[in-house]
Write a protein that holds these residues in place. Structure first.
Motif, PDB file in Angstrom:
ATOM      1  N   GLN A  47       0.861  -1.175   0.000  1.00  0.00           N
ATOM      2  CA  GLN A  47       0.000   0.000   0.000  1.00  0.00           C
ATOM      3  C   GLN A  47       0.898   1.225   0.000  1.00  0.00           C
ATOM      4  O   GLN A  47       1.690   1.438   0.918  1.00  0.00           O
ATOM      5  CB  GLN A  47      -0.934  -0.039   1.211  1.00  0.00           C
ATOM      6  N   ILE A  48       0.756   2.025  -1.055  1.00  0.00           N
ATOM      7  CA  ILE A  48       1.707   3.100  -1.325  1.00  0.00           C
ATOM      8  C   ILE A  48       1.028   4.462  -1.191  1.00  0.00           C
ATOM      9  O   ILE A  48      -0.110   4.655  -1.633  1.00  0.00           O
ATOM     10  CB  ILE A  48       2.286   2.953  -2.753  1.00  0.00           C
ATOM     11  N   ASN A  49       1.732   5.405  -0.573  1.00  0.00           N
ATOM     12  CA  ASN A  49       1.305   6.797  -0.560  1.00  0.00           C
ATOM     13  C   ASN A  49       1.472   7.344  -1.980  1.00  0.00           C
ATOM     14  O   ASN A  49       2.586   7.373  -2.521  1.00  0.00           O
ATOM     15  CB  ASN A  49       2.160   7.587   0.432  1.00  0.00           C
ATOM     16  N   LYS A  50       0.361   7.758  -2.607  1.00  0.00           N
ATOM     17  CA  LYS A  50       0.427   8.152  -4.009  1.00  0.00           C
ATOM     18  C   LYS A  50       1.246   9.416  -4.238  1.00  0.00           C
ATOM     19  O   LYS A  50       1.724   9.653  -5.347  1.00  0.00           O
ATOM     20  CB  LYS A  50      -0.995   8.351  -4.560  1.00  0.00           C
ATOM     21  N   ARG A  51       1.424  10.251  -3.209  1.00  0.00           N
ATOM     22  CA  ARG A  51       2.200  11.481  -3.383  1.00  0.00           C
ATOM     23  C   ARG A  51       3.690  11.236  -3.200  1.00  0.00           C
ATOM     24  O   ARG A  51       4.509  11.667  -4.009  1.00  0.00           O
ATOM     25  CB  ARG A  51       1.725  12.556  -2.399  1.00  0.00           C
ATOM     26  N   THR A  52       4.048  10.494  -2.137  1.00  0.00           N
ATOM     27  CA  THR A  52       5.478  10.302  -1.838  1.00  0.00           C
ATOM     28  C   THR A  52       6.047   9.031  -2.455  1.00  0.00           C
ATOM     29  O   THR A  52       7.263   8.895  -2.607  1.00  0.00           O
ATOM     30  CB  THR A  52       5.696  10.224  -0.315  1.00  0.00           C
ATOM     31  N   GLY A  53       5.168   8.082  -2.797  1.00  0.00           N
ATOM     32  CA  GLY A  53       5.645   6.803  -3.321  1.00  0.00           C
ATOM     33  C   GLY A  53       6.136   5.857  -2.254  1.00  0.00           C
ATOM     34  O   GLY A  53       6.634   4.767  -2.556  1.00  0.00           O
ATOM     35  N   LYS A  54       5.999   6.238  -0.967  1.00  0.00           N
ATOM     36  CA  LYS A  54       6.473   5.395   0.128  1.00  0.00           C
ATOM     37  C   LYS A  54       5.364   4.473   0.629  1.00  0.00           C
ATOM     38  O   LYS A  54       4.179   4.807   0.557  1.00  0.00           O
ATOM     39  CB  LYS A  54       6.995   6.260   1.274  1.00  0.00           C
ATOM     40  N   GLU A  55       5.784   3.322   1.175  1.00  0.00           N
ATOM     41  CA  GLU A  55       4.824   2.355   1.690  1.00  0.00           C
ATOM     42  C   GLU A  55       4.215   2.855   3.000  1.00  0.00           C
ATOM     43  O   GLU A  55       4.893   3.482   3.824  1.00  0.00           O
ATOM     44  CB  GLU A  55       5.504   1.004   1.913  1.00  0.00           C
ATOM     45  N   VAL A  56       2.895   2.573   3.215  1.00  0.00           N
ATOM     46  CA  VAL A  56       2.173   2.993   4.411  1.00  0.00           C
ATOM     47  C   VAL A  56       1.757   1.743   5.186  1.00  0.00           C
ATOM     48  O   VAL A  56       1.161   0.823   4.620  1.00  0.00           O
ATOM     49  CB  VAL A  56       0.918   3.821   4.055  1.00  0.00           C
ATOM     50  N   THR A  57       2.079   1.712   6.469  1.00  0.00           N
ATOM     51  CA  THR A  57       1.701   0.563   7.291  1.00  0.00           C
ATOM     52  C   THR A  57       0.214   0.607   7.599  1.00  0.00           C
ATOM     53  O   THR A  57      -0.425   1.666   7.567  1.00  0.00           O
ATOM     54  CB  THR A  57       2.498   0.551   8.609  1.00  0.00           C
ATOM     55  N   ARG A  58      -0.346  -0.548   7.952  1.00  0.00           N
ATOM     56  CA  ARG A  58      -1.782  -0.670   8.169  1.00  0.00           C
ATOM     57  C   ARG A  58      -2.296   0.258   9.262  1.00  0.00           C
ATOM     58  O   ARG A  58      -3.371   0.848   9.138  1.00  0.00           O
ATOM     59  CB  ARG A  58      -2.135  -2.130   8.499  1.00  0.00           C
ATOM     60  N   GLU A  59      -1.513   0.431  10.349  1.00  0.00           N
ATOM     61  CA  GLU A  59      -1.992   1.256  11.466  1.00  0.00           C
ATOM     62  C   GLU A  59      -2.079   2.737  11.108  1.00  0.00           C
ATOM     63  O   GLU A  59      -2.707   3.531  11.819  1.00  0.00           O
ATOM     64  CB  GLU A  59      -1.105   1.079  12.713  1.00  0.00           C
ATOM     65  N   ASN A  60      -1.469   3.135  10.018  1.00  0.00           N
ATOM     66  CA  ASN A  60      -1.517   4.529   9.594  1.00  0.00           C
ATOM     67  C   ASN A  60      -2.553   4.784   8.494  1.00  0.00           C
ATOM     68  O   ASN A  60      -2.612   5.880   7.930  1.00  0.00           O
ATOM     69  CB  ASN A  60      -0.143   4.987   9.101  1.00  0.00           C
ATOM     70  N   ILE A  61      -3.358   3.768   8.194  1.00  0.00           N
ATOM     71  CA  ILE A  61      -4.374   3.919   7.146  1.00  0.00           C
ATOM     72  C   ILE A  61      -5.722   4.204   7.804  1.00  0.00           C
ATOM     73  O   ILE A  61      -6.151   3.482   8.707  1.00  0.00           O
ATOM     74  CB  ILE A  61      -4.464   2.652   6.277  1.00  0.00           C
ATOM     75  N   VAL A  62      -6.401   5.289   7.395  1.00  0.00           N
ATOM     76  CA  VAL A  62      -7.708   5.669   7.931  1.00  0.00           C
ATOM     77  C   VAL A  62      -8.674   5.876   6.763  1.00  0.00           C
ATOM     78  O   VAL A  62      -8.275   5.920   5.597  1.00  0.00           O
ATOM     79  CB  VAL A  62      -7.616   6.958   8.775  1.00  0.00           C
ATOM     80  N   ARG A  63      -9.955   6.023   7.107  1.00  0.00           N
ATOM     81  CA  ARG A  63     -10.979   6.253   6.102  1.00  0.00           C
ATOM     82  C   ARG A  63     -11.252   7.754   5.989  1.00  0.00           C
ATOM     83  O   ARG A  63     -11.384   8.436   7.002  1.00  0.00           O
ATOM     84  CB  ARG A  63     -12.276   5.525   6.457  1.00  0.00           C
ATOM     85  N   GLY A  64     -11.356   8.236   4.771  1.00  0.00           N
ATOM     86  CA  GLY A  64     -11.626   9.648   4.568  1.00  0.00           C
ATOM     87  C   GLY A  64     -12.716   9.858   3.530  1.00  0.00           C
ATOM     88  O   GLY A  64     -12.756   9.158   2.518  1.00  0.00           O
ATOM     89  N   PHE A  65     -13.606  10.829   3.778  1.00  0.00           N
ATOM     90  CA  PHE A  65     -14.657  11.181   2.827  1.00  0.00           C
ATOM     91  C   PHE A  65     -14.243  12.469   2.126  1.00  0.00           C
ATOM     92  O   PHE A  65     -13.990  13.498   2.765  1.00  0.00           O
ATOM     93  CB  PHE A  65     -15.994  11.381   3.550  1.00  0.00           C
ATOM     94  N   GLU A  66     -14.153  12.429   0.794  1.00  0.00           N
ATOM     95  CA  GLU A  66     -13.711  13.586   0.020  1.00  0.00           C
ATOM     96  C   GLU A  66     -14.900  14.520  -0.213  1.00  0.00           C
ATOM     97  O   GLU A  66     -15.794  14.223  -1.004  1.00  0.00           O
ATOM     98  CB  GLU A  66     -13.106  13.137  -1.313  1.00  0.00           C
ATOM     99  N   TYR A  67     -14.946  15.648   0.497  1.00  0.00           N
ATOM    100  CA  TYR A  67     -16.060  16.592   0.357  1.00  0.00           C
ATOM    101  C   TYR A  67     -15.769  17.671  -0.690  1.00  0.00           C
ATOM    102  O   TYR A  67     -16.678  18.305  -1.225  1.00  0.00           O
ATOM    103  CB  TYR A  67     -16.400  17.240   1.713  1.00  0.00           C
TER     104      TYR A  67
END
Length: 327
Positions: A47-67
Motif C-alpha cells: 500500500q503506497i502513498n500516491k504522493r510520496t511513493g512510500k509504503e504505508v503501514t496498516r496502522e496509519n491507514i484511515v478512512r476519509g470522505f472527500e467533500y
C-alpha cells in the motif's frame, strides 16, 4: 463452519428476531500468486502513498470522505458505527413483495441468517410465514460500513439474506440497440418460434447445481497435479498449440439450424432424446448421391448411435457401386 461476520436482529413491525449472519458462499476459483521468476519468491501487495511513493503501514491507514477536491473528513470505524448504531445492528424490513418481482439483475451477495439468543421460535415463525405467503422481505442493512438493500428469503430451514444492487447501479438496457419485442417486427416467423419452443422443451431439466462444474478449474488442477508428479514445480514448460476455438456459426437459415438442433438438444442436456423426424422435406428419389444425402439428413436428426449406423449402412451400400465404377 464459516465464521460469523455480524449479529443483530431482523425487525418487522414490533417483532425482533435475534440473528447471526454467515457467508453463504465460498470461492472455488483458481487463484494464482505472483512470483519472482528468478527465485520463485512471492511478490507481496504494497500500500503506497500516491504522493510520496512510500509504503504505508496498516496502522496509519484511515478512512476519509472527500467533500471537495483533495479535501477530506477523516472518520474512524467507531465514528462510522456510532453515526447510526441501530441501523448497523438491524435487518430493517421495509416491505414484503412477491418473489418473482425482484429481477435477477439486482441480486448481489447471499448470506445465511441463524437464530441467536433463544430466538428459534420467532425465527421459525417468520420463516414459515414467508413460505406460506410466497413473499420475501425487502430490508435495509449495514454491512462492512456500507448500507445495503437486501432481500430476506426463506430457503428450506434457513433464512437467507441476499444483498441487492440499488436501482442506480443497474444500467438501463434501453441504451442498447435491441430487436423489437414484436416477433413479426423482429423478423421471427411463427414456425421458427414454434421450433425454438420445442427445442427449449427438449432441453428442459430440473435444476440440480451439482450437475454443473467449473471445467476450467478442473483442467488447471489436472495440469498442476501432472507437473507436481513430473517434478516440474518451478519450471515453465512448453505447451501444445491450443485447439482452435469453435467459431460461431454464420446464420444463413435459422429454420435449418433449429431443425438440426432439435434432434440433439436433449442428447446434449441429458441424453434422453428421441429422433426428430423432418416431415417438411420429402426424400428425393434414387441416385446414389441423392440417396446418400437423404440418409445423412436422417442421421443428423437421430441420436448418435442411430446416426452412426445410418452412415455405416450408406457406406456399405454405395461401396459396390464405387468398385464397379472404378473397374
Amino acid at each position: 463452519m464459516s465464521h460469523m461476520i455480524w449479529k443483530g436482529a431482523i425487525s418487522f413491525g414490533l417483532v425482533h428476531v435475534p440473528v447471526q449472519l454467515y457467508p453463504a458462499t465460498q470461492s472455488e476459483k483458481v487463484g494464482f500468486n505472483l512470483l519472482d521468476k528468478r527465485s520463485i519468491d512471492p511478490i507481496g501487495y504494497r500500500q503506497i502513498n500516491k504522493r510520496t511513493g512510500k509504503e504505508v503501514t496498516r496502522e496509519n491507514i484511515v478512512r476519509g470522505f472527500e467533500y471537495e477536491k483533495d479535501k477530506y473528513v477523516v472518520l474512524s470505524d467507531d465514528e462510522i458505527r456510532s453515526a447510526n448504531p441501530e441501523s448497523t445492528q438491524t435487518v430493517d424490513i421495509l416491505a414484503f413483495v412477491e418473489a418473482p418481482e425482484i429481477s435477477f439483475l439486482y441480486l448481489d451477495t447471499p448470506y445465511f441468517l441463524a437464530p441467536d439468543r433463544k430466538g428459534e421460535k420467532v425465527y421459525a415463525l417468520l420463516r414459515e410465514a414467508l413460505k406460506a405467503s410466497g413473499k420475501i422481505g425487502v430490508a435495509n442493512v449495514v454491512l462492512h460500513n456500507k448500507q445495503h438493500l437486501a432481500a430476506l428469503i426463506p430457503v428450506g430451514p434457513v433464512l437467507a439474506l441476499n444483498t441487492l444492487r440499488w436501482s442506480e447501479e443497474v444500467r438501463d438496457f434501453n441504451e442498447l440497440k435491441l430487436p423489437s419485442e414484436d416477433p413479426k417486427k423482429a423478423g421471427v416467423t411463427a414456425r421458427e418460434l414454434d421450433m425454438a419452443k420445442k427445442l427449449i422443451d427438449d432441453m428442459s431439466d430440473s435444476w440440480n447445481p451439482s450437475t454443473y462444474h467449473d471445467t476450467f478449474r478442473d483442467d488447471i488442477m489436472t495440469l498442476v497435479d501432472r507437473k507436481i508428479r513430473a517434478g516440474k514445480t518451478e519450471a515453465i514448460t512448453d505447451v501444445e498449440t491450443p485447439r482452435e476455438s469453435r467459431q460461431s456459426a454464420e446464420i444463413l437459415d435459422l429454420s435449418d439450424l433449429l431443425k438440426r438442433s432439435l434432434g440433439r438438444g436433449k442428447n446434449k442436456a441429458g441424453g434422453r432424446s428421441q429422433a426428430v423426424q423432418d416431415d417438411d422435406d420429402p426424400e428425393e428419389p434414387a441416385t446414389p448421391r441423392r440417396r446418400k444425402t437423404a440418409t445423412a439428413k436422417r442421421a443428423n436428426g437421430a441420436n448418435g448411435t442411430r446416426g452412426a449406423g445410418a452412415r455405416s449402412a450408406a457406406t456399405r451400400k454405395d461401396a459396390p457401386a464405387r468398385k464397379r465404377s472404378a473397374a
